[in-house]
Design an enzyme around this catalytic site. Structure first.
Site, PDB file in Angstrom:
ATOM      1  N   THR A  32       0.850  -1.227   0.026  1.00  0.00           N
ATOM      2  CA  THR A  32      -0.089  -0.009   0.134  1.00  0.00           C
ATOM      3  C   THR A  32       0.986   1.258  -0.173  1.00  0.00           C
ATOM      4  O   THR A  32       0.337   2.307  -0.351  1.00  0.00           O
ATOM      5  CB  THR A  32      -0.755   0.024   1.268  1.00  0.00           C
ATOM      6  N   ASP A  33       2.134   1.052   0.351  1.00  0.00           N
ATOM      7  CA  ASP A  33       2.855   2.511   0.700  1.00  0.00           C
ATOM      8  C   ASP A  33       3.120   3.246  -0.900  1.00  0.00           C
ATOM      9  O   ASP A  33       2.936   4.514  -0.867  1.00  0.00           O
ATOM     10  CB  ASP A  33       4.285   1.969   1.422  1.00  0.00           C
ATOM     11  N   GLY A 123      16.994 -11.059   4.612  1.00  0.00           N
ATOM     12  CA  GLY A 123      16.000 -12.122   3.766  1.00  0.00           C
ATOM     13  C   GLY A 123      14.930 -12.489   4.431  1.00  0.00           C
ATOM     14  O   GLY A 123      14.237 -13.261   3.819  1.00  0.00           O
ATOM     15  N   ALA A 124      14.687 -11.832   5.636  1.00  0.00           N
ATOM     16  CA  ALA A 124      13.417 -12.372   6.341  1.00  0.00           C
ATOM     17  C   ALA A 124      12.171 -11.430   6.214  1.00  0.00           C
ATOM     18  O   ALA A 124      11.206 -11.477   6.996  1.00  0.00           O
ATOM     19  CB  ALA A 124      13.973 -12.453   7.804  1.00  0.00           C
ATOM     20  N   SER A 127      13.184  -5.915   6.980  1.00  0.00           N
ATOM     21  CA  SER A 127      14.005  -4.424   6.517  1.00  0.00           C
ATOM     22  C   SER A 127      15.219  -4.353   7.090  1.00  0.00           C
ATOM     23  O   SER A 127      15.843  -3.486   7.308  1.00  0.00           O
ATOM     24  CB  SER A 127      13.177  -3.411   7.099  1.00  0.00           C
ATOM     25  N   GLU A 161      17.619   3.560  -1.887  1.00  0.00           N
ATOM     26  CA  GLU A 161      17.368   2.028  -2.392  1.00  0.00           C
ATOM     27  C   GLU A 161      16.722   2.260  -3.775  1.00  0.00           C
ATOM     28  O   GLU A 161      17.099   1.208  -4.445  1.00  0.00           O
ATOM     29  CB  GLU A 161      16.332   1.520  -1.482  1.00  0.00           C
ATOM     30  N   ASP A 173       9.552   1.129   5.193  1.00  0.00           N
ATOM     31  CA  ASP A 173      10.481   0.544   5.820  1.00  0.00           C
ATOM     32  C   ASP A 173      11.336   1.666   6.626  1.00  0.00           C
ATOM     33  O   ASP A 173      11.708   1.473   7.690  1.00  0.00           O
ATOM     34  CB  ASP A 173      11.455  -0.526   5.194  1.00  0.00           C
ATOM     35  N   TYR A 225       8.527  -7.832  -7.223  1.00  0.00           N
ATOM     36  CA  TYR A 225       8.189  -6.714  -6.657  1.00  0.00           C
ATOM     37  C   TYR A 225       7.805  -5.600  -7.447  1.00  0.00           C
ATOM     38  O   TYR A 225       6.635  -4.938  -7.751  1.00  0.00           O
ATOM     39  CB  TYR A 225       8.974  -6.287  -5.788  1.00  0.00           C
TER      40      TYR A 225
END
Length: 384
Positions: A32-33, A123-124, A127, A161, A173, A225
């Site tokens: 949603t961000d 990788g979890a 963030s 990023e 994040d 993504y």
């Protein structure tokens, strides 16, 4: 702190300070961000920690205690977007922040020496990259006396990023890492970046929020993504709005009827309904009906699994086995394709639910997941 001693060993002099920035887990509001909608993350106690000192010769030196690689030595003036720095490209995150600060007109041209260590699982979906970015931004903000606030640092970290590393993430994040407060979830409006600290003291209600790291590594730079982001943007164009946030939940059936692309229709349904779920959770927390957010979490998982299609068998197994064992609700969290889930449980049922998840993974032949409680923690800060 170990980073202080290691900094001195690496660089031969003392750091000017130590900063930390947390990872985050998102309670509700996924994808949603970047649609200028709503999210409700909380900071974790797991942090990236950086010992840092300024330089005056334009050199940027980066080292991570978590990567078996030598110090990466770069020149601030030569930093180039979409390049890779350091083993596995990890150094692109702090280097990108330096680049973003310079691009925004902030003088960090003297450079810096950084030594980083992180307890945020990589990788979890928690963030770890945002924690690296935000801790770098905060340290340089303080050392170079840039006088930037948390939201400004978060936006610069996001730009690092997006434009430097090449991952088209939203700002959630970085905002969670930079601006969260202890004992609260962060209600963020991703359109105007206004924030509201929402009390989130589960222990006072006899509850726990568990994070279950499936140990399936996710990678958002592989195009999945970006494809979903492009699909959301296509949906907004088709519906005549700038962002999907502008589609009221009550008008969702009508909006879906105007879309001919089945994939775009699914993406739109998820985003508009997840914005609504954020509002539901906020209202329930405000009313003190904390247990009632459980079914909203589970509904969110079904949407992520069926409409956005970013779950995986391991995350689905976390949700199904947790709920079958008496959890109040559960959903995958983060960018998907692996990563983690959150599970809301009665404190007294924590062990039973955890045991059920572990047994379900063993029966399915999956490696055991990592399970730990999520306690709403403080955002980025100077430690020394």
């Amino acid at each position: 702190m170990d980073v202080v001693a290691h900094f001195a060993e690496l660089y031969g002099y003392e750091a000017e300070g130590v900063w930390s920035a947390p990872g985050r887990v998102n309670l509700i509001g996924e994808y949603t961000d970047f649609n200028e909608g709503f999210v409700l993350p909380l900071a974790l106690p797991h942090t990236a920690v950086a010992a840092v000192a300024r330089r005056t010769d334009g050199v940027l030196r980066l080292h991570s205690a978590d990567i078996d690689a030598p110090v990466a030595e770069l020149r601030v003036a030569d930093l180039t977007p979409l390049s890779q720095y350091g083993q596995g490209g990890w150094a692109a995150y702090p280097a990108g922040v330096v680049w973003a600060l310079r691009e925004a007109g902030h003088d960090v041209s003297g450079g810096a020496d950084l030594h980083l260590a992180s307890t945020v699982p990589t990788g979890a979906g928690l963030s770890s990259s945002a924690a690296l970015e935000v801790v770098t931004a905060l340290a340089l903000n303080d050392l170079y006396e840039l006088s930037l606030g948390g939201p400004e640092l978060a936006v610069l970290a996001q730009r690092a990023e997006n434009a430097f590393v090449g991952v088209p993430c939203g700002v959630m994040d970085q905002m969670a890492s930079a601006c969260a407060t202890e004992g609260h979830a962060l209600h963020l409006d991703c359109r105007d970046l206004s924030i509201r600290q929402v009390p989130f003291d589960l222990a006072a209600h006899g509850l726990r929020l568990l994070v279950v790291d499936s140990r399936v590594k996710h990678a958002l730079g592989d195009g999945a993504y970006a494809e979903r982001r492009a699909g959301c943007e296509a949906g907004a164009r088709a519906l005549g709005v700038t962002h999907l946030r502008d589609i009221p939940y009550a008008e969702l059936p009508s909006a879906l009827g105007k879309l001919t692309d089945e994939k775009v229709r699914r993406y739109v349904r998820h985003v508009v309904s997840d914005d609504h779920r954020v509002e539901q959770v906020i209202a329930l927390l405000a009313a003190g009906d904390v247990r009632a957010i459980g079914p909203v979490l589970t509904d969110g998982h079904a949407s992520l699994r069926d409409d956005l299609r970013i779950s995986c068998p391991e995350l689905d197994l976390v949700v199904s086995s947790a709920n079958a064992a008496g959890a109040l609700g559960a959903r995958m969290t983060g960018g998907g394709f692996g990563g983690s889930a959150v599970v809301l449980v009665e404190s007294a049922a924590e062990d039973t639910v955890t045991k059920s998840i572990l047994e379900a993974f063993a029966a399915a032949g999956h490696p055991a997941p990592r399970v730990f409680p999520a306690v709403a923690s403080a955002g980025a800060r100077r430690e020394i």
